[in-house]
Design an enzyme around this catalytic site. Structure first.
Site, PDB file in Angstrom:
ATOM      1  N   CYS A  67       7.545  -5.861  15.073  1.00 54.18           N
ATOM      2  CA  CYS A  67       7.242  -5.009  16.231  1.00 54.18           C
ATOM      3  C   CYS A  67       5.830  -5.358  16.727  1.00 54.18           C
ATOM      4  CB  CYS A  67       7.329  -3.542  15.853  1.00 54.18           C
ATOM      5  SG  CYS A  67       8.982  -3.099  15.278  1.00 54.18           S
ATOM      6  N   GLU A 102      10.656  -2.362   6.459  1.00 50.56           N
ATOM      7  CA  GLU A 102      11.772  -1.648   7.067  1.00 50.56           C
ATOM      8  C   GLU A 102      12.708  -1.229   5.922  1.00 50.56           C
ATOM      9  OE1 GLU A 102      13.100  -0.341   9.963  1.00 50.56           O
ATOM     10  OE2 GLU A 102      14.677   0.136   8.534  1.00 50.56           O
ATOM     11  N   ASN A 157      -2.577   3.363  16.464  1.00 53.13           N
ATOM     12  CA  ASN A 157      -3.720   3.079  15.579  1.00 53.13           C
ATOM     13  C   ASN A 157      -4.043   1.600  15.663  1.00 53.13           C
ATOM     14  OD1 ASN A 157      -4.129   5.731  14.319  1.00 53.13           O
ATOM     15  ND2 ASN A 157      -2.065   5.408  13.552  1.00 53.13           N
ATOM     16  N   CYS A 214       3.292   8.461   1.478  1.00 52.17           N
ATOM     17  CA  CYS A 214       3.898   7.473   2.374  1.00 52.17           C
ATOM     18  C   CYS A 214       4.119   6.197   1.558  1.00 52.17           C
ATOM     19  CB  CYS A 214       2.956   7.233   3.553  1.00 52.17           C
ATOM     20  SG  CYS A 214       3.564   6.001   4.705  1.00 52.17           S
ATOM     21  N   GLU A 230       0.827  -1.195   0.000  1.00 51.00           N
ATOM     22  CA  GLU A 230       0.000   0.000   0.000  1.00 51.00           C
ATOM     23  C   GLU A 230       0.865   1.250   0.000  1.00 51.00           C
ATOM     24  OE1 GLU A 230      -3.891  -1.747   2.222  1.00 51.00           O
ATOM     25  OE2 GLU A 230      -2.347  -1.012   3.551  1.00 51.00           O
ATOM     26  N   SER A 277      12.169   6.384   7.655  1.00 47.01           N
ATOM     27  CA  SER A 277      11.930   5.959   9.035  1.00 47.01           C
ATOM     28  C   SER A 277      12.479   4.546   9.233  1.00 47.01           C
ATOM     29  CB  SER A 277      10.425   5.969   9.328  1.00 47.01           C
ATOM     30  OG  SER A 277      10.171   5.480  10.628  1.00 47.01           O
ATOM     31  N   CYS A 295       2.505  -3.427  15.408  1.00 46.63           N
ATOM     32  CA  CYS A 295       2.447  -3.041  13.994  1.00 46.63           C
ATOM     33  C   CYS A 295       1.725  -4.091  13.151  1.00 46.63           C
ATOM     34  CB  CYS A 295       3.863  -2.820  13.465  1.00 46.63           C
ATOM     35  SG  CYS A 295       3.913  -2.504  11.686  1.00 46.63           S
ATOM     36  N   CYS A 333       6.951  -7.302   6.644  1.00 42.02           N
ATOM     37  CA  CYS A 333       8.156  -6.883   7.365  1.00 42.02           C
ATOM     38  C   CYS A 333       8.558  -7.992   8.314  1.00 42.02           C
ATOM     39  CB  CYS A 333       7.903  -5.592   8.146  1.00 42.02           C
ATOM     40  SG  CYS A 333       9.375  -4.982   9.006  1.00 42.02           S
ATOM     41  N   LEU A 346      11.462   4.912  18.118  1.00 39.24           N
ATOM     42  CA  LEU A 346      12.011   4.635  19.445  1.00 39.24           C
ATOM     43  C   LEU A 346      11.017   3.808  20.264  1.00 39.24           C
ATOM     44  CD1 LEU A 346      14.736   5.455  20.484  1.00 39.24           C
ATOM     45  CD2 LEU A 346      13.728   7.567  21.360  1.00 39.24           C
ATOM     46  N   HIS A 347       9.901   4.390  20.582  1.00 43.46           N
ATOM     47  CA  HIS A 347       8.748   3.717  21.200  1.00 43.46           C
ATOM     48  C   HIS A 347       8.946   3.261  22.647  1.00 43.46           C
ATOM     49  CE1 HIS A 347       7.259   4.051  17.220  1.00 43.46           C
ATOM     50  NE2 HIS A 347       7.803   2.967  16.736  1.00 43.46           N
ATOM     51  N   CYS A 351      -0.759   5.337  10.308  1.00 44.37           N
ATOM     52  CA  CYS A 351       0.517   4.696  10.666  1.00 44.37           C
ATOM     53  C   CYS A 351       0.277   3.334  11.295  1.00 44.37           C
ATOM     54  CB  CYS A 351       1.272   5.519  11.705  1.00 44.37           C
ATOM     55  SG  CYS A 351       1.639   7.162  11.197  1.00 44.37           S
TER      56      CYS A 351
HETATM   57  N1  SAH Z   1       9.723   0.104   9.426  1.00 45.71           N
HETATM   58  C1  SAH Z   1       9.899   1.491   9.624  1.00 45.71           C
HETATM   59  C2  SAH Z   1       8.940   2.355   8.846  1.00 45.71           C
HETATM   60  C3  SAH Z   1       7.490   1.963   8.755  1.00 45.71           C
HETATM   61  S1  SAH Z   1       6.431   2.245  10.083  1.00 45.71           S
HETATM   62  C4  SAH Z   1       9.846   1.838  11.083  1.00 45.71           C
HETATM   63  O1  SAH Z   1       9.444   0.996  11.870  1.00 45.71           O
HETATM   64  O2  SAH Z   1      10.246   2.948  11.439  1.00 45.71           O
HETATM   65  C5  SAH Z   1       6.203   4.003  10.305  1.00 45.71           C
HETATM   66  C6  SAH Z   1       5.933   4.369  11.789  1.00 45.71           C
HETATM   67  O3  SAH Z   1       4.649   3.883  12.241  1.00 45.71           O
HETATM   68  C7  SAH Z   1       6.963   3.736  12.719  1.00 45.71           C
HETATM   69  O4  SAH Z   1       7.388   4.656  13.695  1.00 45.71           O
HETATM   70  C8  SAH Z   1       6.161   2.634  13.343  1.00 45.71           C
HETATM   71  O5  SAH Z   1       6.733   2.188  14.533  1.00 45.71           O
HETATM   72  C9  SAH Z   1       4.818   3.267  13.514  1.00 45.71           C
HETATM   73  N2  SAH Z   1       3.734   2.308  13.795  1.00 45.71           N
HETATM   74  C10 SAH Z   1       3.728   0.989  13.553  1.00 45.71           C
HETATM   75  N3  SAH Z   1       2.546   0.453  13.957  1.00 45.71           N
HETATM   76  C11 SAH Z   1       1.814   1.474  14.443  1.00 45.71           C
HETATM   77  C12 SAH Z   1       0.483   1.557  14.967  1.00 45.71           C
HETATM   78  N4  SAH Z   1      -0.305   0.485  15.037  1.00 45.71           N
HETATM   79  N5  SAH Z   1       0.046   2.761  15.372  1.00 45.71           N
HETATM   80  C13 SAH Z   1       0.828   3.874  15.245  1.00 45.71           C
HETATM   81  N6  SAH Z   1       2.065   3.843  14.741  1.00 45.71           N
HETATM   82  C14 SAH Z   1       2.565   2.663  14.346  1.00 45.71           C
HETATM   83 FE1  SF4 Z   2       8.483  -3.454  10.474  1.00 38.56          FE
HETATM   84 FE2  SF4 Z   2       8.411  -0.841  11.074  1.00 38.56          FE
HETATM   85 FE3  SF4 Z   2       6.256  -2.424  11.478  1.00 38.56          FE
HETATM   86 FE4  SF4 Z   2       8.425  -2.701  13.020  1.00 38.56          FE
HETATM   87  S1  SF4 Z   2       7.066  -0.885  12.892  1.00 38.56           S
HETATM   88  S2  SF4 Z   2       7.236  -4.381  12.099  1.00 38.56           S
HETATM   89  S3  SF4 Z   2      10.055  -2.308  11.562  1.00 38.56           S
HETATM   90  S4  SF4 Z   2       7.162  -1.916   9.505  1.00 38.56           S
END
Ligand code: SAH
Ligand code: SF4
Length: 368
Positions: A113, A170, A300, A102, A89, A201, A116, A109, A224-225, A343
């Site tokens: 995480c 990623e 989200n 975006c 997407e 990112s 995600c 991926c 970072l998170h 996101c």
């Molecule tokens: N893989 C890369 C880029 C894609 S994600 C990365 O992890 O940075 C883009 C951003 O959305 C990242 O900061 C990711 O951690 C965040 N993200 C992932 N899942 C999310 C969710 N469910 N709600 C809000 N942000 C989220």
């Molecule tokens: Fe992959 Fe980024 Fe999602 Fe982590 S947040 S699983 S690195 S897309």
């Protein structure tokens, strides 16, 4: 051969091998990435024999669109075929002063995480350069065809002014295909975006942050998170390989090359997980020495997740605590959540269609 796969250097090498002058590469870049011309026969300043020779070897193969949805706030999401039952997407986010796209870098991926949706789909494959930059090519072309208006479009500039590599995947794990795509975004004969308008990112692949600094330093955002290794190990598993001290050091090394003199730290707000006052204090201490901005992202939700979004008041209190510690902290506005385009909601399609339908179902979002 897909011409979208070739950056300026690769195209120049291609023409050099055929005894053609380097300016041929620039002509082709302009046709493909500024005029969005898919038909080599129509590239009129190339001369007929050259066009015929090129057309015998190459095409301009943009993505195949299999879904196109617009949210109530104007955010638009395209689902693009990635072959073999996979799809990715990309999301267009219109604002008054810019048009942001975006972009995805992988089908799925592998980094998994916890919060995600893409990570939960698993990993299928890396996207090719042409599939990455093809998202930008397609979005500009589709928006122009739809006669989208904006002041900069009226001045003859393309609809997309900013790119964020924040879609599925990623980007640094697909370095060899992502960097030529970034080069095309920056190339004056292609999209001509400034480095400040292209943001990558990453969840923190430390050695590749260094390579990006050396080879193509665009604006950097780091996911970072969590403010300590114990918590980050759990929710961003790559932390077990590259812990926070290493990541902070890589960010410091990036700063001299960073186009905007700072790194953006993304911090997803997870109810009861990482959003307390003491987490904010710990975060402020962690990033104290790094020139940075903090971007708090309300989580989200997506089907099947165990996480909830932090209540609005807690996000605001967290932001204030960071600001009181002297940091720049903003809260990311949620866009496109009614079409699962926000996101972390991008699920695309990784092999299994049933799973995709579940994953992209409309989800109500609370408190964001
Ligand atoms: N893989 C890369 C880029 C894609 S994600 C990365 O992890 O940075 C883009 C951003 O959305 C990242 O900061 C990711 O951690 C965040 N993200 C992932 N899942 C999310 C969710 N469910 N709600 C809000 N942000 C989220
Ligand atoms: Fe992959 Fe980024 Fe999602 Fe982590 S947040 S699983 S690195 S897309």
């Amino acid at each position: 051969m897909n011409l979208l796969d070739l950056d300026g250097r690769a195209l120049a090498a291609f023409f050099a091998e055929r005894g053609e002058k380097p300016f041929r590469a620039r002509q082709v870049l302009r046709w493909v990435h500024q005029r969005f011309e898919p038909d080599i026969a129509a590239m009129s300043d190339l001369g007929k024999p050259l066009r015929e020779a090129l057309a015998a070897r190459a095409t301009v193969a943009g993505p195949t669109v299999i879904g196109d949805t617009t949210a109530s706030d104007g955010t638009r999401k395209w689902l693009l075929d990635a072959g073999g039952g996979n799809a990715v997407e990309c999301v267009y986010i219109p604002e008054d002063d810019r048009g942001t796209l975006c972009i995805s870098s992988q089908a799925g991926c592998a980094l998994d995480c916890a919060f995600c949706s893409t990570g939960k789909q698993g990993f299928n494959r890396n996207l090719a350069t042409g599939e990455i930059v093809g998202q930008l090519w397609h979005a500009n072309r589709a928006l122009l065809a739809d006669r989208v208006t904006a002041p900069w479009i009226e001045q003859g500039r393309p609809p997309i002014t900013n790119v964020v590599m924040m879609g599925m995947g990623e980007p640094l794990a697909n370095f060899d295909n992502v960097v030529p795509a970034l080069r095309l975004m920056l190339d004056d004969y292609a999209y001509g975006l400034s480095r400040r308008r292209v943001t990558l990112s990453t969840s923190g692949l430390v050695p590749l942050i260094d390579r990006l600094r050396e080879e193509c330093p665009v604006a950097l955002a780091v996911s970072l998170h969590a403010p300590n290794d114990a918590l980050r190990d759990r929710i961003v598993p790559i932390n077990r390989k590259h812990p926070l001290a290493e990541l902070m050091a890589a960010c410091m090394r990036y700063i001299p090359a960073a186009p905007r003199d700072f790194v953006t730290f993304e911090y997803v707000m997870l109810d009861g997980v990482n959003d307390s006052a003491s987490h904010a204090d710990e975060l402020a201490r962690l990033v104290r020495d790094v020139p940075c901005k903090l971007n708090l992202i309300p989580f989200n939700p997506f089907p099947g997740t165990e996480f909830r979004t932090s209540p609005r008041a807690r996000i605001v209190a967290f932001q204030k605590r960071l600001q009181d510690a002297g940091l720049v902290a903003t809260v990311r506005k949620t866009r496109g959540d009614d079409i699962a385009a926000a996101c972390g909601q991008l699920a695309g399609q990784v092999k299994d269609r049933t799973k995709r339908r579940l994953a992209t179902r409309i989800v109500p979002v609370s408190a964001s």
